[in-house]
Scaffold this motif. Structure first.
Motif, PDB file in Angstrom:
ATOM      1  N   ASN A 212    -100.382  32.652  37.862  1.00  0.00           N
ATOM      2  CA  ASN A 212    -101.729  32.075  37.878  1.00  0.00           C
ATOM      3  C   ASN A 212    -102.174  31.647  36.484  1.00  0.00           C
ATOM      4  OD1 ASN A 212    -102.141  32.297  40.649  1.00  0.00           O
ATOM      5  ND2 ASN A 212    -102.920  34.383  40.493  1.00  0.00           N
ATOM      6  N   ILE A 213    -101.848  32.445  35.463  1.00  0.00           N
ATOM      7  CA  ILE A 213    -102.193  32.063  34.089  1.00  0.00           C
ATOM      8  C   ILE A 213    -101.457  30.790  33.695  1.00  0.00           C
ATOM      9  CG2 ILE A 213    -101.987  32.728  31.661  1.00  0.00           C
ATOM     10  CD1 ILE A 213    -102.452  35.620  32.502  1.00  0.00           C
ATOM     11  N   ALA A 214    -100.155  30.730  34.013  1.00  0.00           N
ATOM     12  CA  ALA A 214     -99.358  29.548  33.695  1.00  0.00           C
ATOM     13  C   ALA A 214     -99.888  28.314  34.424  1.00  0.00           C
ATOM     14  CB  ALA A 214     -97.895  29.787  34.049  1.00  0.00           C
ATOM     15  N   ALA A 215    -100.286  28.494  35.707  1.00  0.00           N
ATOM     16  CA  ALA A 215    -100.800  27.375  36.491  1.00  0.00           C
ATOM     17  C   ALA A 215    -102.095  26.836  35.895  1.00  0.00           C
ATOM     18  CB  ALA A 215    -101.026  27.812  37.940  1.00  0.00           C
ATOM     19  N   VAL A 216    -102.997  27.739  35.495  1.00  0.00           N
ATOM     20  CA  VAL A 216    -104.278  27.317  34.907  1.00  0.00           C
ATOM     21  C   VAL A 216    -104.050  26.536  33.618  1.00  0.00           C
ATOM     22  CG1 VAL A 216    -106.364  28.164  33.772  1.00  0.00           C
ATOM     23  CG2 VAL A 216    -105.680  29.107  35.971  1.00  0.00           C
ATOM     24  N   LEU A 217    -103.215  27.081  32.728  1.00  0.00           N
ATOM     25  CA  LEU A 217    -102.967  26.423  31.442  1.00  0.00           C
ATOM     26  C   LEU A 217    -102.260  25.086  31.635  1.00  0.00           C
ATOM     27  CD1 LEU A 217    -101.861  29.477  29.255  1.00  0.00           C
ATOM     28  CD2 LEU A 217    -104.067  28.287  29.243  1.00  0.00           C
ATOM     29  N   TRP A 218    -101.266  25.062  32.521  1.00  0.00           N
ATOM     30  CA  TRP A 218    -100.509  23.811  32.725  1.00  0.00           C
ATOM     31  C   TRP A 218    -101.390  22.714  33.295  1.00  0.00           C
ATOM     32  CZ3 TRP A 218     -99.313  20.974  37.124  1.00  0.00           C
ATOM     33  CH2 TRP A 218     -98.414  19.923  36.923  1.00  0.00           C
ATOM     34  N   ILE A 219    -102.177  23.038  34.323  1.00  0.00           N
ATOM     35  CA  ILE A 219    -103.033  22.021  34.933  1.00  0.00           C
ATOM     36  C   ILE A 219    -104.070  21.515  33.934  1.00  0.00           C
ATOM     37  CG2 ILE A 219    -104.742  21.583  36.737  1.00  0.00           C
ATOM     38  CD1 ILE A 219    -103.260  23.518  38.527  1.00  0.00           C
ATOM     39  N   MET A 220    -104.700  22.416  33.197  1.00  0.00           N
ATOM     40  CA  MET A 220    -105.733  22.007  32.240  1.00  0.00           C
ATOM     41  C   MET A 220    -105.171  21.066  31.176  1.00  0.00           C
ATOM     42  SD  MET A 220    -107.912  25.529  31.657  1.00  0.00           S
ATOM     43  CE  MET A 220    -108.770  24.801  30.257  1.00  0.00           C
ATOM     44  N   LEU A 221    -103.986  21.402  30.644  1.00  0.00           N
ATOM     45  CA  LEU A 221    -103.424  20.616  29.550  1.00  0.00           C
ATOM     46  C   LEU A 221    -102.748  19.333  30.041  1.00  0.00           C
ATOM     47  CD1 LEU A 221    -101.924  23.522  27.399  1.00  0.00           C
ATOM     48  CD2 LEU A 221    -103.975  22.168  26.909  1.00  0.00           C
ATOM     49  N   SER A 222    -101.922  19.447  31.078  1.00  0.00           N
ATOM     50  CA  SER A 222    -101.184  18.266  31.533  1.00  0.00           C
ATOM     51  C   SER A 222    -102.091  17.237  32.200  1.00  0.00           C
ATOM     52  CB  SER A 222    -100.059  18.672  32.495  1.00  0.00           C
ATOM     53  OG  SER A 222    -100.594  19.203  33.689  1.00  0.00           O
ATOM     54  N   LYS A 223    -103.139  17.710  32.895  1.00  0.00           N
ATOM     55  CA  LYS A 223    -104.063  16.801  33.570  1.00  0.00           C
ATOM     56  C   LYS A 223    -105.294  16.479  32.731  1.00  0.00           C
ATOM     57  CE  LYS A 223    -101.392  16.629  37.062  1.00  0.00           C
ATOM     58  NZ  LYS A 223    -100.642  15.379  37.376  1.00  0.00           N
ATOM     59  N   ARG A 224    -105.342  17.043  31.513  1.00  0.00           N
ATOM     60  CA  ARG A 224    -106.422  16.741  30.553  1.00  0.00           C
ATOM     61  C   ARG A 224    -107.799  17.015  31.160  1.00  0.00           C
ATOM     62  NH1 ARG A 224    -103.915  13.095  26.578  1.00  0.00           N
ATOM     63  NH2 ARG A 224    -101.842  12.509  27.323  1.00  0.00           N
ATOM     64  N   LEU A 225    -107.946  18.191  31.787  1.00  0.00           N
ATOM     65  CA  LEU A 225    -109.220  18.556  32.391  1.00  0.00           C
ATOM     66  C   LEU A 225    -110.217  19.034  31.343  1.00  0.00           C
ATOM     67  CD1 LEU A 225    -107.976  20.517  35.553  1.00  0.00           C
ATOM     68  CD2 LEU A 225    -108.383  18.067  35.302  1.00  0.00           C
ATOM     69  N   PHE A 226    -111.499  18.978  31.700  1.00  0.00           N
ATOM     70  CA  PHE A 226    -112.586  19.452  30.844  1.00  0.00           C
ATOM     71  C   PHE A 226    -112.565  18.784  29.461  1.00  0.00           C
ATOM     72  CE2 PHE A 226    -111.384  22.951  33.710  1.00  0.00           C
ATOM     73  CZ  PHE A 226    -112.571  23.080  34.418  1.00  0.00           C
ATOM     74  N   GLY A 227    -112.108  17.544  29.414  1.00  0.00           N
ATOM     75  CA  GLY A 227    -112.112  16.800  28.163  1.00  0.00           C
ATOM     76  C   GLY A 227    -110.957  17.103  27.232  1.00  0.00           C
ATOM     77  N   LEU A 228    -110.026  17.965  27.636  1.00  0.00           N
ATOM     78  CA  LEU A 228    -108.894  18.312  26.770  1.00  0.00           C
ATOM     79  C   LEU A 228    -107.958  17.124  26.598  1.00  0.00           C
ATOM     80  CD1 LEU A 228    -108.017  21.867  28.171  1.00  0.00           C
ATOM     81  CD2 LEU A 228    -109.274  21.310  26.080  1.00  0.00           C
ATOM     82  N   ARG A 229    -107.417  16.970  25.410  1.00  0.00           N
ATOM     83  CA  ARG A 229    -106.434  15.935  25.080  1.00  0.00           C
ATOM     84  C   ARG A 229    -106.914  14.532  25.477  1.00  0.00           C
ATOM     85  NH1 ARG A 229    -101.465  16.704  28.025  1.00  0.00           N
ATOM     86  NH2 ARG A 229    -100.543  15.334  26.469  1.00  0.00           N
ATOM     87  N   GLY A 230    -108.192  14.267  25.258  1.00  0.00           N
ATOM     88  CA  GLY A 230    -108.722  12.937  25.549  1.00  0.00           C
ATOM     89  C   GLY A 230    -109.399  12.804  26.885  1.00  0.00           C
ATOM     90  N   GLY A 231    -109.279  13.833  27.751  1.00  0.00           N
ATOM     91  CA  GLY A 231    -109.982  13.822  29.024  1.00  0.00           C
ATOM     92  C   GLY A 231    -109.441  12.821  30.029  1.00  0.00           C
ATOM     93  N   ARG A 232    -110.302  12.437  30.968  1.00  0.00           N
ATOM     94  CA  ARG A 232    -109.887  11.577  32.081  1.00  0.00           C
ATOM     95  C   ARG A 232    -109.413  10.200  31.605  1.00  0.00           C
ATOM     96  NH1 ARG A 232    -111.062  11.723  37.624  1.00  0.00           N
ATOM     97  NH2 ARG A 232    -110.576   9.748  38.641  1.00  0.00           N
ATOM     98  N   ALA A 233    -110.102   9.640  30.586  1.00  0.00           N
ATOM     99  CA  ALA A 233    -109.725   8.304  30.109  1.00  0.00           C
ATOM    100  C   ALA A 233    -108.284   8.298  29.603  1.00  0.00           C
ATOM    101  CB  ALA A 233    -110.681   7.858  29.011  1.00  0.00           C
ATOM    102  N   ALA A 234    -107.914   9.328  28.829  1.00  0.00           N
ATOM    103  CA  ALA A 234    -106.545   9.406  28.320  1.00  0.00           C
ATOM    104  C   ALA A 234    -105.557   9.657  29.451  1.00  0.00           C
ATOM    105  CB  ALA A 234    -106.444  10.519  27.270  1.00  0.00           C
ATOM    106  N   PHE A 235    -105.971  10.437  30.455  1.00  0.00           N
ATOM    107  CA  PHE A 235    -105.097  10.710  31.590  1.00  0.00           C
ATOM    108  C   PHE A 235    -104.798   9.438  32.381  1.00  0.00           C
ATOM    109  CE2 PHE A 235    -104.813  11.724  36.177  1.00  0.00           C
ATOM    110  CZ  PHE A 235    -103.608  12.407  36.164  1.00  0.00           C
TER     111      PHE A 235
END
Length: 258
Positions: A212-235
């Motif tokens: 579950n920890i791995a799933a949360v971190l992977w989804i947040m970073l790879s899908k750029r959720l909550f503005g991470l790594r440029g957010g939706r526009a970058a995704f």
């Protein structure tokens, strides 16, 4: 070790996806004539496939077919979707059991007490105090719960199961709202999972927590959720940059050497 070609592997299982854009230059790069008929480039693997295209129209209206990294990510999401679906169905069964138990506690208590005596000679032989074992104490405590409390527990379990099942279908189809739901719902239960480990450690609980920890971190970073790594526009920009039509269009826009 050979690297797995997810694009061709998927096309081999599900077939190619072809499209005939209206733009003449782009259309010419995606089409070719062969001795056995016309062929169009697959939007997923890039290979030419014999036959008429599956669709046609302006390039901007072409289907955005997952390929490369996006296709691998979709495979992981679908693995998580299957795990969520199975968990949701299991919780539904548990909720049904709690509800049935709430309506027949006295009968279940009598059956439990009567059958407990069957194992007593064996446990006495091994000097095990069956009457005061943690498992037996836990089961007996459940007999003291009020009917209304057990009904509330059953309802809460059904709600939890529905959340898991909704997550499963959303993740299977790669919906962004499902990714947010998965992150929020999974993260909300992480403290409870940690608390359960303090009560009793098991390989299953540790594995579930780590997954579950791995799933949360992977989804947040790879899908750029909550503005991470440029957010939706970058995704979205990343998705379109991997599209075969985008690649071909960009190549056609480059100035030709003199």
């Amino acid at each position: 070790m050979l690297k797995r070609d997810w694009d061709r592997h998927t096309c081999a299982k599900r077939g190619h996806i072809t499209y005939a854009p209206d733009e003449p230059d782009l259309r010419a790069r995606l089409h070719t004539a062969t001795a056995v008929g016309t062929a169009w480039r697959c939007l997923r693997c890039g290979d030419f496939a014999l036959g008429e295209p599956h669709g046609s129209g302006p390039a901007e209206e072409a289907p955005l077919v997952p390929r490369g990294k996006a296709l691998r990510d979709l495979f992981i999401l679908r693995f998580l979707a299957v795990e969520r679906l199975l968990r949701g169905l299991l919780i539904v069964v548990v909720a049904w059991g709690v509800w049935k138990f709430s309506n027949s506690r006295d009968a279940v208590r009598r059956i439990f007490d009567e059958n407990l005596t069957v194992f007593k000679p064996v446990t006495d032989h091994f000097h095990f105090d069956l009457e005061h074992s943690p498992i037996v104490d836990t089961v007996r405590k459940t007999f003291e719960y009020k009917h209304s409390t057990l009904v509330y527990v059953a309802v809460a379990l059904v709600v939890y199961a529905l959340v898991e099942i909704v997550e499963a279908f959303g993740l299977w189809w790669g919906h962004r709202w499902a990714e947010y739901l998965t992150v929020v719902a999974t993260a909300a239960f992480l403290p409870l999972e940690v608390y359960e480990l303090t009560e009793h450690v098991s390989a299953l609980k540790i594995g579930t927590l780590l997954l579950n920890i791995a799933a949360v971190l992977w989804i947040m970073l790879s899908k750029r959720l909550f503005g991470l790594r440029g957010g939706r526009a970058a995704f979205e920009a990343e998705r379109h940059s991997a599209s075969l039509l985008e690649v071909e269009s960009a190549a056609g826009a480059l100035p030709q050497p003199v």
